[in-house]
Enzyme design. Structure first.
Site, PDB file in Angstrom:
ATOM      1  N   GLU A  12      -4.271  -5.780  15.160  1.00 44.18           N
ATOM      2  CA  GLU A  12      -3.749  -4.507  14.639  1.00 44.18           C
ATOM      3  C   GLU A  12      -4.866  -3.450  14.647  1.00 44.18           C
ATOM      4  OE1 GLU A  12      -0.278  -3.947  11.604  1.00 44.18           O
ATOM      5  OE2 GLU A  12      -2.108  -3.796  10.441  1.00 44.18           O
ATOM      6  N   GLU A  63      10.853  -4.828   4.140  1.00 40.02           N
ATOM      7  CA  GLU A  63      10.957  -6.258   3.828  1.00 40.02           C
ATOM      8  C   GLU A  63      10.593  -6.526   2.371  1.00 40.02           C
ATOM      9  OE1 GLU A  63       9.471  -4.873   6.422  1.00 40.02           O
ATOM     10  OE2 GLU A  63       9.429  -6.202   8.175  1.00 40.02           O
ATOM     11  N   LYS A  76       0.838  -1.201   0.000  1.00 42.17           N
ATOM     12  CA  LYS A  76       0.000   0.000   0.000  1.00 42.17           C
ATOM     13  C   LYS A  76       0.875   1.254   0.000  1.00 42.17           C
ATOM     14  CE  LYS A  76      -3.400   2.642   2.476  1.00 42.17           C
ATOM     15  NZ  LYS A  76      -4.278   2.865   3.598  1.00 42.17           N
ATOM     16  N   HIS A 131      -4.741 -32.485  19.866  1.00 42.85           N
ATOM     17  CA  HIS A 131      -3.670 -33.316  20.413  1.00 42.85           C
ATOM     18  C   HIS A 131      -2.483 -32.469  20.845  1.00 42.85           C
ATOM     19  CE1 HIS A 131      -5.842 -36.874  19.093  1.00 42.85           C
ATOM     20  NE2 HIS A 131      -6.180 -36.124  18.052  1.00 42.85           N
ATOM     21  N   LYS A 134       9.903  -0.116  13.715  1.00 39.07           N
ATOM     22  CA  LYS A 134      10.514   0.184  12.409  1.00 39.07           C
ATOM     23  C   LYS A 134      11.622   1.221  12.587  1.00 39.07           C
ATOM     24  CE  LYS A 134       6.273  -0.567   9.724  1.00 39.07           C
ATOM     25  NZ  LYS A 134       5.231   0.056   8.925  1.00 39.07           N
ATOM     26  N   GLY A 139      -4.514  -1.461   5.070  1.00 37.21           N
ATOM     27  CA  GLY A 139      -3.745  -2.632   4.644  1.00 37.21           C
ATOM     28  C   GLY A 139      -4.435  -3.945   4.990  1.00 37.21           C
ATOM     29  N   ARG A 140      -4.928  -4.058   6.225  1.00 38.84           N
ATOM     30  CA  ARG A 140      -5.534  -5.335   6.639  1.00 38.84           C
ATOM     31  C   ARG A 140      -6.956  -5.511   6.097  1.00 38.84           C
ATOM     32  NH1 ARG A 140      -4.254  -1.916  10.412  1.00 38.84           N
ATOM     33  NH2 ARG A 140      -5.806  -0.906  11.725  1.00 38.84           N
TER      34      ARG A 140
END
Ligand code: F6P
Length: 502
Positions: free
Chosen positions: A333, A194, A188, A364, A474, A247-248
């Protein structure tokens, strides 16, 4: 106003805390009253401690918080993301929003469709592989959709890479043929460290492998098209989206390009159509029948009244295995905040910690704690009636029965004179049962979670659409990498020096 809100919370707090067994005994219509059907999904809240009177008390709180007005504001493009001074317009992608935003979303989608068609007809040569680079919302949504809806005979093999760790990217570069690879950069902001380190590594690899024009094989998905142009990407391969889409919440925009390309544009449109049915329900259903709102009441009840710090989500369907990861970003977030919209401190618990996994594996591994641990954890089960495979019926039968049995066991418990074998029971769960898993139902499911997150935010009084909490880390990473470590503590200095001796 503060006092009125407090009074509503006090009424909720004082509501009789009856065990689930009593709630069922007291009301033979309980399942009917607390289960709902919408968009191919059955929602069962009867194994939670909600009852009609408690819902009414929450409804009064919701009215005092003008939840319905806030839903209108969300779906009409009002600038409700006040800290960033803009609207939150993910529903406009699905056709519900301010007219200009809906129109704009349609135009941008048309452009995206055009590029999908061009690639399908080999406009960029013979493409067989897609590397989609993005992180957070630019990866989690597309990855969830691909995992959930792929058949295995897709025209393209698509890898979604988010981590800066080369262990994620390297195996893909070893496997893919660079000459037949399309690089999709999803960001975005078009600045995320990254994503751009990975992008440079992919381009270097393309050059090493003799690709003559690597930049000609890049598609950019971004709300900052100018930055993509500066980066050297031709405008014809830039698919913009509005910066009013968080973004999300972005998988519905051009961030879904790799999904549309891999699974087909019709599947992508099914997702949008499915989400629109949930938008319509959220906007128009009365509070007492409004499923995302009822789910938010449940969330607030366990968070504020029973002080549960977590909520666990278990998908009894391998295809939905990435849902807990997706929900972690969506809910944590969005609602992991300590300030109210008006800048005051939040004096209640914010988002619970979301965790989970897939059934039956989790039974389990972690269910011991759910059945006998000291933490009360509201559990959400998801299952799909139609199996996603063609193996013998026992597989799916066993899967679903295990899912239902876990909810029943958590609620009923079992007493024993042997303390080690005693199950206290009265442990709440919600079950979401999808008729089948397809673009429509998955779109509706994700929209349900988005709206539930929004309803929780309104009940708390926080803004779910910013994420300033991620910025400090950041900044510190930049300071460390630029050797500007004056401000670093001795522990961090030593860690850095051990890893990178001078
Ligand atoms: O750092 C958090 C975040 O901004 C998320 O909100 C977002 O989904 C992710 O990073 C990726 O951001 P972008 O799409 O701008 O690269």
């Amino acid at each position: 106003m503060k006092e009125i809100i407090l009074n509503h919370w006090t009424a909720i707090e004082n509501h009789a805390k009856l065990p689930l067994s009593r709630l069922f005994q007291n009301n033979s219509d309980r399942v009917e009253q607390l289960s709902f059907e919408q968009s191919g999904i059955y929602f069962d809240f009867s194994k939670t401690h909600l009852d009609i009177e408690l819902i009414e008390k929450f409804q009064e709180l919701a009215n005092a918080k003008d939840l319905k007005g806030q839903i209108d504001a969300l779906t009409e493009g009002v600038a409700i993301n006040v800290s960033e001074g803009r609207a939150a317009e993910h529903t406009a992608e699905r056709g519900i929003g301010a007219d200009t935003s809906v129109e704009n979303a349609k135009l941008l989608r048309k452009r995206m469709h055009g590029l999908v068609q061009a690639l399908d007809s080999n406009a960029l040569g013979d493409i067989e592989y897609i590397i989609h680079l993005g992180i957070g919302g630019s990866a989690l949504g597309p990855e969830l959709l691909l995992e959930a809806l792929k058949f295995g005979d897709e025209k393209y093999e698509t890898a979604i890479i988010s981590n800066i760790d080369g262990c994620a990217l390297e195996p893909v570069l070893e496997r893919f043929d660079a000459q037949k690879t399309l690089l999709v950069i999803a960001s975005k902001s078009f600045t995320t460290a990254e994503t751009f380190l990975n992008a440079r590594s992919v381009i270097d690899w393309m050059v090493e492998q003799g690709v003559s024009d690597p930049y000609g094989k890049i598609v950019a998905l971004t709300a900052m098209p100018d930055k993509a142009v500066e980066w050297g990407i031709d405008e014809s391969r830039i698919l913009p989206f509005s910066d009013t889409i968080g973004g999300r919440y972005s998988l519905w925009s051009s961030i879904g390009f790799s999904v549309a390309l891999t699974l087909g544009f019709d599947v992508f449109e099914d997702l949008l159509a499915g989400a629109a049915t949930m938008d319509d329900h959220f906007k128009n259903a009365a509070i007492e029948n409004n499923i995302p709102i009822i789910a938010a009441f449940c969330d607030q009840y366990y968070s504020q009244i029973r002080h549960c710090q977590t909520r666990a989500v278990f998908a009894y369907d391998q295809r939905l295995g990435l849902l807990p990861d997706y929900l972690q970003q969506l809910e944590m977030e969005s609602n992991g905040k300590s300030v109210l919209v008006d800048g005051q401190s939040l004096d209640r618990h914010s988002s619970p910690i979301i965790w989970g996994g897939v059934g039956t594996d989790a039974q389990h591994a972690v269910f011991q704690l759910l059945h006998q641990g000291t933490h009360l954890v509201p559990v959400e089960f998801l299952a799909v009636i139609e199996p996603g495979h063609s193996l013998a019926g026992e597989h799916h039968h066993g899967l679903l029965l295990n899912c239902f049995a876990q909810g029943a066991a958590l609620m009923a418990g079992k007493s024993s004179d042997d303390v080690n074998r005693n199950y206290p029971g009265d442990r709440p769960s919600t079950t979401l049962l999808l008729d089948e898993l397809n673009g429509q139902t998955l779109g509706a499911l994700i929209a349900f979670y988005e709206h539930r997150t929004f309803a929780n935010a309104v009940l708390l009084g926080i803004n779910p659409f910013d994420q300033f909490g991620v910025e400090l880390g950041k900044e510190m990473a930049n300071a460390l990498s630029s050797n500007d470590s004056n401000q670093m503590d001795p522990s961090t200095e030593i860690l850095k020096n051990r890893a990178f001796p001078a």
